[in-house]
Design an enzyme around this catalytic site. Sequence first.
Site, PDB file in Angstrom:
ATOM      1  N   THR A  28      35.985  34.606  40.386  1.00  0.00           N
ATOM      2  CA  THR A  28      36.280  33.811  39.598  1.00  0.00           C
ATOM      3  C   THR A  28      36.442  32.917  40.946  1.00  0.00           C
ATOM      4  O   THR A  28      36.172  31.086  41.433  1.00  0.00           O
ATOM      5  CB  THR A  28      37.491  33.528  39.398  1.00  0.00           C
ATOM      6  N   ASP A  80      43.259  32.195  45.471  1.00  0.00           N
ATOM      7  CA  ASP A  80      43.218  33.117  45.211  1.00  0.00           C
ATOM      8  C   ASP A  80      42.674  33.676  43.778  1.00  0.00           C
ATOM      9  O   ASP A  80      43.874  33.117  42.577  1.00  0.00           O
ATOM     10  CB  ASP A  80      43.758  34.433  45.827  1.00  0.00           C
ATOM     11  N   GLY A  81      41.807  34.120  43.193  1.00  0.00           N
ATOM     12  CA  GLY A  81      41.915  35.272  42.104  1.00  0.00           C
ATOM     13  C   GLY A  81      43.112  36.887  41.880  1.00  0.00           C
ATOM     14  O   GLY A  81      44.030  35.979  42.970  1.00  0.00           O
ATOM     15  N   GLY A  94      43.499  43.151  44.614  1.00  0.00           N
ATOM     16  CA  GLY A  94      43.195  43.731  44.731  1.00  0.00           C
ATOM     17  C   GLY A  94      41.879  44.659  44.221  1.00  0.00           C
ATOM     18  O   GLY A  94      40.949  45.939  44.608  1.00  0.00           O
ATOM     19  N   GLY A  95      41.318  43.740  42.975  1.00  0.00           N
ATOM     20  CA  GLY A  95      39.895  45.088  42.257  1.00  0.00           C
ATOM     21  C   GLY A  95      39.150  44.883  42.914  1.00  0.00           C
ATOM     22  O   GLY A  95      38.037  45.526  42.846  1.00  0.00           O
ATOM     23  N   GLU A 102      43.705  39.642  51.722  1.00  0.00           N
ATOM     24  CA  GLU A 102      44.749  38.333  50.864  1.00  0.00           C
ATOM     25  C   GLU A 102      45.528  38.081  50.936  1.00  0.00           C
ATOM     26  O   GLU A 102      46.404  37.469  51.242  1.00  0.00           O
ATOM     27  CB  GLU A 102      44.654  39.000  49.141  1.00  0.00           C
TER      28      GLU A 102
END
Length: 222
Positions: A28, A80-81, A94-95, A102
């Site tokens: 993303t 962020d995503g 954390g994927g 992050e």
Amino acid sequence: MNEKQLAAEKSIEFIKNRMILGLGTGSTVFFLVKKLAELVKQGLDITCVSTSNQTSELAKSLGIRISSLNEVEKIDLTIDGADEVDKNLNGIKGGGGALLYEKIVAKASNKVIWIVDSSKYVLQLGKFPLPVEIISFGSNQLLKRFDELGFNPEIRKNGNDNFITDSGNLIVDLHLNEIEDAINLERQIKLIPGVVEVGLFNNIADLVIIGKGNSTEIINRV
Ligand code: 5RP
């Protein structure tokens, strides 16, 4: 345009000239970085702090200036995503394995926006396996401990090898299915020796932009 791109491009509206901007990681954020590069070419003056080697390389290749976190006083905004987010704007991240940087970047930011597609907005966190960054020393002991706690741990792989984070650590994904108390779970896991960071991001996002069908929905922290 898909939902990830819609959310990413909407987030551009929150970026102002001369900002110090934190850039997240993932597919993303990829759309955000692409759009940002267009604006930089048109004259937007921005300094970015990245949360991963992947994002740094992409941004630099597109002409976006990247500074280290130590070079800046404070980050104005981080975008962020996320892998899951609930109505309290707590989430799982954390994927992509970048949770440590992050979280550090998010905590150094005045404002945090998450950009997600509609599948990520959930009633209860936990379907997405919870990533935990751990050091490799004694990692089998830690896996045993997670198993005893009923956390169904699985060491993350990259092909036949272990997945290694940008800071040289391992990731364990916890298959919890549902998380009843995200605040206490984050604390409980963080206190286990060998754990570096937990992918539970509680009380961090100020605003979430959800790509939904052909448009976007904004949810603010109340
Ligand atoms: C990386 C992350 C990502 O933000 C998260 O995995 C979402 O990724 P994507 O935008 O590719 O769905 O936390 O560590």
